[in-house]
Design a protein around this motif. Structure first.
Motif, PDB file in Angstrom:
ATOM      1  N   PHE A   5       1.004  -1.250  -0.021  1.00 17.98           N
ATOM      2  CA  PHE A   5      -0.008   0.023  -0.053  1.00 17.98           C
ATOM      3  C   PHE A   5       0.855   1.073   0.140  1.00 17.98           C
ATOM      4  N   LEU A   6       1.701   1.192   0.698  1.00 16.51           N
ATOM      5  CA  LEU A   6       2.743   2.507   0.930  1.00 16.51           C
ATOM      6  C   LEU A   6       3.966   1.991   1.101  1.00 16.51           C
ATOM      7  N   GLU A   7       5.055   2.906   0.318  1.00 14.62           N
ATOM      8  CA  GLU A   7       6.606   2.650   0.550  1.00 14.62           C
ATOM      9  C   GLU A   7       7.074   3.948   1.085  1.00 14.62           C
ATOM     10  N   THR A   8       8.167   3.805   1.927  1.00  8.29           N
ATOM     11  CA  THR A   8       9.054   5.009   2.304  1.00  8.29           C
ATOM     12  C   THR A   8      10.373   4.577   1.836  1.00  8.29           C
ATOM     13  N   ARG A   9      11.206   5.322   2.316  1.00  7.37           N
ATOM     14  CA  ARG A   9      12.556   5.100   2.085  1.00  7.37           C
ATOM     15  C   ARG A   9      13.225   4.023   2.582  1.00  7.37           C
ATOM     16  N   ARG A  10      12.666   3.421   3.741  1.00 10.55           N
ATOM     17  CA  ARG A  10      13.377   2.364   4.482  1.00 10.55           C
ATOM     18  C   ARG A  10      12.062   1.208   4.621  1.00 10.55           C
ATOM     19  N   LEU A  11      11.074   1.625   4.285  1.00 15.57           N
ATOM     20  CA  LEU A  11       9.810   0.676   4.740  1.00 15.57           C
ATOM     21  C   LEU A  11       8.918   0.307   3.689  1.00 15.57           C
ATOM     22  N   ILE A  12       8.239  -0.695   3.813  1.00 11.53           N
ATOM     23  CA  ILE A  12       7.089  -1.163   2.992  1.00 11.53           C
ATOM     24  C   ILE A  12       5.861  -1.266   3.882  1.00 11.53           C
ATOM     25  N   GLY A  61      -9.333  -0.303   2.193  1.00  8.63           N
ATOM     26  CA  GLY A  61      -8.278  -0.025   1.409  1.00  8.63           C
ATOM     27  C   GLY A  61      -7.268   0.748   2.283  1.00  8.63           C
ATOM     28  N   TYR A  62      -7.318   0.468   3.637  1.00 12.98           N
ATOM     29  CA  TYR A  62      -6.228   1.118   4.419  1.00 12.98           C
ATOM     30  C   TYR A  62      -6.766   0.310   5.804  1.00 12.98           C
ATOM     31  N   GLY A  63      -5.698   0.553   6.609  1.00 13.91           N
ATOM     32  CA  GLY A  63      -5.927  -0.156   8.133  1.00 13.91           C
ATOM     33  C   GLY A  63      -4.710  -0.245   8.730  1.00 13.91           C
ATOM     34  N   PHE A  64      -4.375  -1.173   9.806  1.00 13.45           N
ATOM     35  CA  PHE A  64      -2.966  -1.036  10.263  1.00 13.45           C
ATOM     36  C   PHE A  64      -2.237  -2.048   9.460  1.00 13.45           C
ATOM     37  N   PHE A  65      -1.235  -1.462   8.557  1.00 12.32           N
ATOM     38  CA  PHE A  65      -0.711  -2.271   7.664  1.00 12.32           C
ATOM     39  C   PHE A  65       0.717  -3.089   8.356  1.00 12.32           C
ATOM     40  N   ALA A  66       1.020  -4.092   7.948  1.00 13.30           N
ATOM     41  CA  ALA A  66       2.072  -4.709   8.339  1.00 13.30           C
ATOM     42  C   ALA A  66       3.455  -3.950   7.836  1.00 13.30           C
ATOM     43  N   VAL A  67       4.389  -3.718   8.628  1.00 12.45           N
ATOM     44  CA  VAL A  67       5.508  -2.943   8.404  1.00 12.45           C
ATOM     45  C   VAL A  67       6.727  -3.932   8.064  1.00 12.45           C
ATOM     46  N   GLU A  68       7.370  -3.713   6.944  1.00  8.09           N
ATOM     47  CA  GLU A  68       8.490  -4.594   6.707  1.00  8.09           C
ATOM     48  C   GLU A  68       9.708  -3.689   6.220  1.00  8.09           C
ATOM     49  N   ARG A  69      10.893  -4.028   7.114  1.00  5.99           N
ATOM     50  CA  ARG A  69      12.043  -3.158   6.640  1.00  5.99           C
ATOM     51  C   ARG A  69      12.601  -3.552   5.151  1.00  5.99           C
ATOM     52  N   LYS A  70      12.779  -2.788   4.575  1.00  5.36           N
ATOM     53  CA  LYS A  70      13.282  -2.859   3.119  1.00  5.36           C
ATOM     54  C   LYS A  70      14.802  -3.591   2.964  1.00  5.36           C
ATOM     55  N   ASP A  71      15.623  -3.196   3.919  1.00  2.50           N
ATOM     56  CA  ASP A  71      17.098  -3.575   4.073  1.00  2.50           C
ATOM     57  C   ASP A  71      17.155  -5.210   4.484  1.00  2.50           C
ATOM     58  N   ASN A  72      16.323  -5.799   5.277  1.00  4.58           N
ATOM     59  CA  ASN A  72      16.546  -7.063   5.653  1.00  4.58           C
ATOM     60  C   ASN A  72      15.260  -7.885   5.529  1.00  4.58           C
ATOM     61  N   HIS A  73      14.033  -7.069   4.871  1.00  2.22           N
ATOM     62  CA  HIS A  73      12.614  -7.683   4.807  1.00  2.22           C
ATOM     63  C   HIS A  73      12.215  -8.365   5.979  1.00  2.22           C
ATOM     64  N   GLU A  74      12.452  -7.726   7.214  1.00  2.00           N
ATOM     65  CA  GLU A  74      12.072  -8.142   8.528  1.00  2.00           C
ATOM     66  C   GLU A  74      10.697  -7.581   8.594  1.00  2.00           C
ATOM     67  N   PHE A  75       9.606  -8.207   9.416  1.00  2.00           N
ATOM     68  CA  PHE A  75       8.752  -7.749   9.827  1.00  2.00           C
ATOM     69  C   PHE A  75       8.796  -7.126  11.322  1.00  2.00           C
ATOM     70  N   ILE A  76       8.287  -5.752  11.421  1.00  2.00           N
ATOM     71  CA  ILE A  76       8.945  -5.099  12.696  1.00  2.00           C
ATOM     72  C   ILE A  76       7.739  -4.476  13.476  1.00  2.00           C
ATOM     73  N   GLY A  77       6.654  -4.773  12.851  1.00  2.00           N
ATOM     74  CA  GLY A  77       5.238  -4.342  13.542  1.00  2.00           C
ATOM     75  C   GLY A  77       4.083  -3.716  12.604  1.00  2.00           C
ATOM     76  N   PHE A  78       3.273  -2.819  13.146  1.00  2.00           N
ATOM     77  CA  PHE A  78       2.369  -2.144  12.256  1.00  2.00           C
ATOM     78  C   PHE A  78       2.287  -0.691  12.318  1.00  2.00           C
ATOM     79  N   THR A  79       1.814  -0.141  11.254  1.00  2.00           N
ATOM     80  CA  THR A  79       1.585   1.373  11.359  1.00  2.00           C
ATOM     81  C   THR A  79       0.137   1.498  10.286  1.00  2.00           C
ATOM     82  N   GLY A  80      -0.619   2.425  10.544  1.00  2.00           N
ATOM     83  CA  GLY A  80      -1.523   2.594   9.597  1.00  2.00           C
ATOM     84  C   GLY A  80      -2.641   3.525  10.247  1.00  2.00           C
TER      85      GLY A  80
END
Length: 143
Positions: A5-12, A61-80
């Motif tokens: 749904f969203l990407e930032t510099r370091r996160l998916i 179409g929105y909610g508390f999305f799973a947050v994944e780091r781009k550098d290591n593809h680790e799930f780190i929590g949620f934001t949304g």
């Protein structure tokens, strides 16, 4: 691969995947992460919450999305963003929220993800306002 749904510099920020289940269960069982909640969550409570979070995203179409780091593809929590499910003087409303594992605190991830969610809320979803609330004792989330 789940929808991004969203990407930032370091996160998916994306829909939940089965590989998120165990780290999410661990996150909700951590006393420090859950310090300002009534209690930690059991395995079954965490899994049931994932079902609700996934359904909310599918429906709105929105909610508390799973947050994944781009550098290591680790799930780190949620934001949304989520529709508030309780009654108050400020409901109905959409809230912004986040919960990250301790290993990823104090690195700007929550702020980075929250900014992307707010941009999505106002620019894409065309919301007029977004609410945030927490315990007055939760200094990390109040700053």
């Amino acid at each position: 691969m789940s929808a991004i749904f969203l990407e930032t510099r370091r996160l998916i920020l994306r829909q939940w995947q089965e590989c998120d289940y165990e780290p999410y269960i661990q996150l909700n069982a951590d006393n420090e992460v859950m310090e300002f909640f009534p209690s930690t969550l059991t395995r079954d409570e965490s899994l049931a919450q994932i079902v609700r979070l996934t359904a909310h995203i599918d429906q709105y179409g929105y909610g508390f999305f799973a947050v994944e780091r781009k550098d290591n593809h680790e799930f780190i929590g949620f934001t949304g963003l989520a529709n508030v499910r309780f009654e108050s003087h400020f409901t109905p409303c959409v809230e912004i929220g986040w919960r990250l594992n301790k290993a990823n605190w104090n690195q700007g991830f929550a702020t980075e993800a929250a900014r992307a969610c707010l941009k999505y809320a106002f620019d894409t979803l065309k919301l007029n306002e977004v609410y945030s609330y927490t315990s007055v004792d939760n200094k990390r989330s109040n700053t």
